[in-house]
Each structure stands twice: as C-alpha cells, then as structure tokens.
Write a protein that holds these residues in place. Structure first.
Motif, PDB file in Angstrom:
ATOM      1  N   TYR A  95       1.011   4.142  -2.878  1.00 39.46           N
ATOM      2  CA  TYR A  95       0.846   5.577  -2.623  1.00 39.46           C
ATOM      3  C   TYR A  95       1.876   6.400  -3.403  1.00 39.46           C
ATOM      4  O   TYR A  95       1.559   7.461  -3.954  1.00 39.46           O
ATOM      5  N   GLN A 109      -4.552  -4.320  -7.896  1.00 42.40           N
ATOM      6  CA  GLN A 109      -5.038  -3.405  -6.864  1.00 42.40           C
ATOM      7  C   GLN A 109      -4.702  -3.969  -5.483  1.00 42.40           C
ATOM      8  O   GLN A 109      -5.374  -4.872  -4.990  1.00 42.40           O
ATOM      9  N   THR A 118      -4.567   6.594  -0.889  1.00 46.09           N
ATOM     10  CA  THR A 118      -4.455   6.307  -2.322  1.00 46.09           C
ATOM     11  C   THR A 118      -5.677   6.782  -3.099  1.00 46.09           C
ATOM     12  O   THR A 118      -5.751   6.604  -4.316  1.00 46.09           O
ATOM     13  N   SER A 124      -7.003   9.025  -7.829  1.00 41.22           N
ATOM     14  CA  SER A 124      -7.161   7.688  -7.240  1.00 41.22           C
ATOM     15  C   SER A 124      -6.042   6.766  -7.725  1.00 41.22           C
ATOM     16  O   SER A 124      -6.200   6.015  -8.690  1.00 41.22           O
ATOM     17  N   VAL A 134      -5.835   3.139   2.456  1.00 38.98           N
ATOM     18  CA  VAL A 134      -6.596   3.177   1.200  1.00 38.98           C
ATOM     19  C   VAL A 134      -7.144   4.579   0.938  1.00 38.98           C
ATOM     20  O   VAL A 134      -7.272   4.978  -0.230  1.00 38.98           O
ATOM     21  N   ASP A 187      -8.891   5.768  -2.575  1.00 35.35           N
ATOM     22  CA  ASP A 187      -9.877   4.700  -2.769  1.00 35.35           C
ATOM     23  C   ASP A 187     -10.897   4.727  -1.634  1.00 35.35           C
ATOM     24  O   ASP A 187     -10.851   3.924  -0.702  1.00 35.35           O
ATOM     25  N   SER A 204      -5.212  -3.053  -2.500  1.00 32.31           N
ATOM     26  CA  SER A 204      -6.221  -2.990  -1.443  1.00 32.31           C
ATOM     27  C   SER A 204      -7.051  -4.272  -1.387  1.00 32.31           C
ATOM     28  O   SER A 204      -7.550  -4.643  -0.321  1.00 32.31           O
ATOM     29  N   LYS A 230      -7.374  -6.787   2.039  1.00 31.99           N
ATOM     30  CA  LYS A 230      -8.578  -7.288   2.704  1.00 31.99           C
ATOM     31  C   LYS A 230      -8.317  -8.672   3.297  1.00 31.99           C
ATOM     32  O   LYS A 230      -8.702  -8.959   4.432  1.00 31.99           O
ATOM     33  N   CYS A 282      -4.709   3.785  -7.185  1.00 36.21           N
ATOM     34  CA  CYS A 282      -5.027   2.545  -6.475  1.00 36.21           C
ATOM     35  C   CYS A 282      -4.392   1.303  -7.077  1.00 36.21           C
ATOM     36  O   CYS A 282      -4.503   0.221  -6.504  1.00 36.21           O
ATOM     37  N   SER A 323     -13.035   1.340  -1.056  1.00 31.15           N
ATOM     38  CA  SER A 323     -12.390   0.280  -0.286  1.00 31.15           C
ATOM     39  C   SER A 323     -12.307   0.650   1.190  1.00 31.15           C
ATOM     40  O   SER A 323     -12.384  -0.224   2.058  1.00 31.15           O
ATOM     41  N   ALA A 324     -12.143   1.943   1.484  1.00 26.07           N
ATOM     42  CA  ALA A 324     -12.105   2.382   2.887  1.00 26.07           C
ATOM     43  C   ALA A 324     -13.418   2.036   3.577  1.00 26.07           C
ATOM     44  O   ALA A 324     -13.430   1.592   4.730  1.00 26.07           O
ATOM     45  N   MET A 327       0.825  -1.210   0.000  1.00 21.49           N
ATOM     46  CA  MET A 327       0.000   0.000   0.000  1.00 21.49           C
ATOM     47  C   MET A 327       0.861   1.263   0.000  1.00 21.49           C
ATOM     48  O   MET A 327       0.533   2.248  -0.674  1.00 21.49           O
TER      49      MET A 327
END
Length: 393
Positions: A105, A129, A176, A117, A173, A178, A131, A135, A119, A181-182, A101
C-alpha cells in the motif's frame, strides 16, 4: 512435537524413498504441469510477434517458466511437511501476508495504464503481487479458524469474527486498488463458509448486505472511473465501444478459430496484437483462435478436472483442517476460472483476473503451486501418515 527416527541403513533409505514416491499425488501434480505446459505454449504464441531480433522467448514466458519450476520444487517440499504443522503456523503466515500488503500500500508500484492500482512490489529482478500469496495465507488461516469453531459454527458470536477475518484481505486488496482480487477473496470467503456448513440464513443475509453495499458504493461514487465504465459497458456495449474493445476482439478471436483453430503461431488476431493483454487476462482467446473450440474446451477441462481432484482429496482428508484447506484451494481455482471466463465472454467486466496456470504472471503460477503443495501434503499424510520423513504427533 516429535519426529520419527530415520533409519540410516540401506533398507531404511530405500523404504523412505519408496514412501516419498508412493505418497505423491501424481494425478494432481501431472494435471497441474499439463496446464502449465499448455499455458506456456499459449503465452509464447501471444508474445511471439513482439519478440525483438535475437530473442528466443519473451520476458513473460521466461518469468512464467521460472515460476513454474520454482513453484513445482517448493510444492514437492511442502508435500513432505505435515499440513497440520503448516496450519498451526497460521499466525506467522497471516502476519507476514498482512505485512506485505501494508508494505504494498505504501511502497507498491502500478502499471502505467492503472496508476491507481499499486498492487506489485518491485524486486528489481521481477515484480511480485502480494495478493496472490495472501490467497494461500488466507486459506491456511481461515481453515484453522473454521476448524477451531466448528462445534459452534452457526452461533452469531462465532460468525462475526469469521466475517471480520474474511473482510481483512478484501479490505487490504481494495486499498491497493485491486478490485479483481477483492472479488476472488470474497468468493473464497463465501465458498469456505459453505463447505464449513454454515447455516443458509447467514448467506442470504450476507448477499443482501453485499447488494446494499454495492448500491451505496455506486450511488456515492466509490465505484467510479474505469471500473464504473466497464460495468455499464456490459449493458450498453455499442455506446462504450472503447471500453469493450478488448473483450469484443477477444470474442471475435475465439470465434474465428472454428473447431480446430488456425494453427500454432498462425492466429491473425493473436499475432497482430488485436486482443490486448492476450498473454494474461485474455489467454483463452489464444487457445480459441489457434487451437479452436477443441483447444479452448481442452484448457477448461484440464482446470475443472484439477478443481474436482482437489475437492476429492479434501473429502478424503484425515481431519477437518485438511478438508477445509483443500476446499479453499478448490474454491480459489474455481473463482479465478469463473471470473476469467466471464471476462473473456463479456459476461463480467474486465477486472484483471488471470486464468490459473495458463496466464502469464509469475506471482500467480508460483502461489498456485504453493497451494497445491498443501494439497499434496493432505493427500500424503491422510493416506500414509506414519511412513513419511516429517510425520508429527
């Protein structure tokens, strides 16, 4: 850690092979594959009209197909590794995800429509991606954390580190760009705390804090630009017709399908491209228009059955870590389904969340299969822990 000796005789090999087959969670596996096959059909239709001469499938279909096959293979491999071993690797998993991540960035790339974005990581062969992988990493690390403090879960000195743990992926996130996703990470964090049996008072305090934080972000302009416009457009759609164009046309497409739809590759709005990004964020509109109400509901039933199945396996897990991992996977899937449906029905702003296993997006499909591989492991090792190749003490 010790491993059981493997019998090299014919009888031993047959026993091991039978144990591998017998210990497989076929119901979850086939449900996920059914969702992916249906999703590939929808993405193929969504991208069919844009195929150039001589092309059989679009890059979206190809990327999704490769991700499904690769993800399936990895999930089968993971199913044969004790999830207890996976959970104890959380420091490596967490560090790797955070590192990715941070790299994103600084060196990530953004689509032309959303230059703010960043991402994705350009791997030249395809875009990834991070992110989505985070998860899975969050499910692993947070499950271990929750299990570690389960005897003192409702003490304030326990809650504060848990909140910090949950805030890390949300913050990364957001950096970045997003926001979608947050929101998913936030729902995952809340959901896993709920299933870990955290006192309801903390949730009330947390929701109050979120409300105040949102109000401050709105007042100070932290939430601005297209994100602010899309939120306001939900309440004043006629004044923000341009912002609601995608969602308005999506609802028209779903409604025009009637009960049984206009037919595969026959959807007027699908084939004309009237619904932007219908291969990804708005994929349910393709099901609704071409396969009708029956097709759209069928897609959702497959996904909700998958969520319930994962939860059931978690409830039957041999220990708390397995239970929490499955809860985390179920909440992740449910959160994405909920947000995506909310977007497509104009109940939520359009924030770029895919429908699990149905939408185009190699990173999403691949990482969902990684998560399901952990669920397969929980199923196998909870049911028959001493008859597998990688049993550990």
């Amino acid at each position: 850690m010790s491993t059981t000796a493997i019998d090299t005789s014919g009888a031993g090999r047959k026993k091991n092979i039978w144990s591998l087959i017998k210990g497989t969670d076929f119901l979850t596996m086939f449900t996920a594959l059914a969702a992916s096959i249906y999703g590939l059909t929808l993405v193929y239709s969504a991208s069919y009209s844009s195929l150039s001469d001589g092309k059989v499938i679009s890059s979206d279909v190809r990327s999704m197909l490769v991700s499904v096959i690769g993800g399936f293979i990895i999930s089968v491999i993971l199913s044969n590794i004790d999830y207890d071993v996976i959970s104890k690797l959380w420091p490596i998993v967490a560090a790797g995800c955070v590192g990715l991540m941070i790299f994103t960035y600084f060196f990530g790339v953004a689509p032309p429509s959303r230059p703010d974005s960043k991402c994705w990581i350009d791997l030249k062969i395809f875009y990834f991606q991070p992110s989505e992988l985070m998860k899975v990493g969050f499910i692993i690390s947070f499950s271990y954390h929750l299990d570690l403090v389960r005897d003192k879960i409702n003490k304030i000195k326990t809650i504060i580190p848990l909140v910090i743990h949950g805030a890390i992926p949300v913050g990364l996130v957001i950096l970045t760009g997003d926001a979608g996703s947050a929101l998913i990470f936030l729902i995952m964090f809340i959901g896993m705390l709920f299933f870990a049996r955290v006192n309801i008072g903390y949730f009330i305090a947390g929701f109050c804090a979120i409300f105040v934080g949102f109000a401050v972000a709105w007042k100070t302009g932290i939430i601005n630009g297209i994100q602010r416009q899309r939120i306001v457009a939900l309440f004043y759609p006629e004044q923000y017709a341009d912002a609601m164009y995608q969602q308005t046309n999506g609802k028209i497409a779903i409604g025009s399908g009637g009960l049984f739809g206009q037919g595969f590759l026959q959807g007027n709005m699908t084939q004309s491209g009237a619904v932007p990004v219908n291969e990804s964020d708005m994929v349910l509109t393709v099901a609704g228009e071409e396969f009708g109400f029956v097709g759209a509901v069928g897609a959702l039933l497959i996904l909700f059955f998958l969520v319930l199945r994962v939860m059931k396996i978690g409830i039957k897990a041999r220990d708390n870590v397995g239970y929490l991992m499955c809860c985390g996977i179920a909440v992740m899937l449910f959160a994405q389904i909920l947000v995506n449906i909310g977007m497509e029905l104009s109940l939520l702003p359009c924030i770029g969340i895919t429908l699990p296993l149905f939408s185009a997006g190699g990173s999403s499909s691949l990482c969902i299969y990684l998560a399901l591989g952990i669920e397969y492991s929980v199923y196998r090792f909870s049911k028959m822990p001493r008859e597998t190749l990688f049993y550990t003490k």
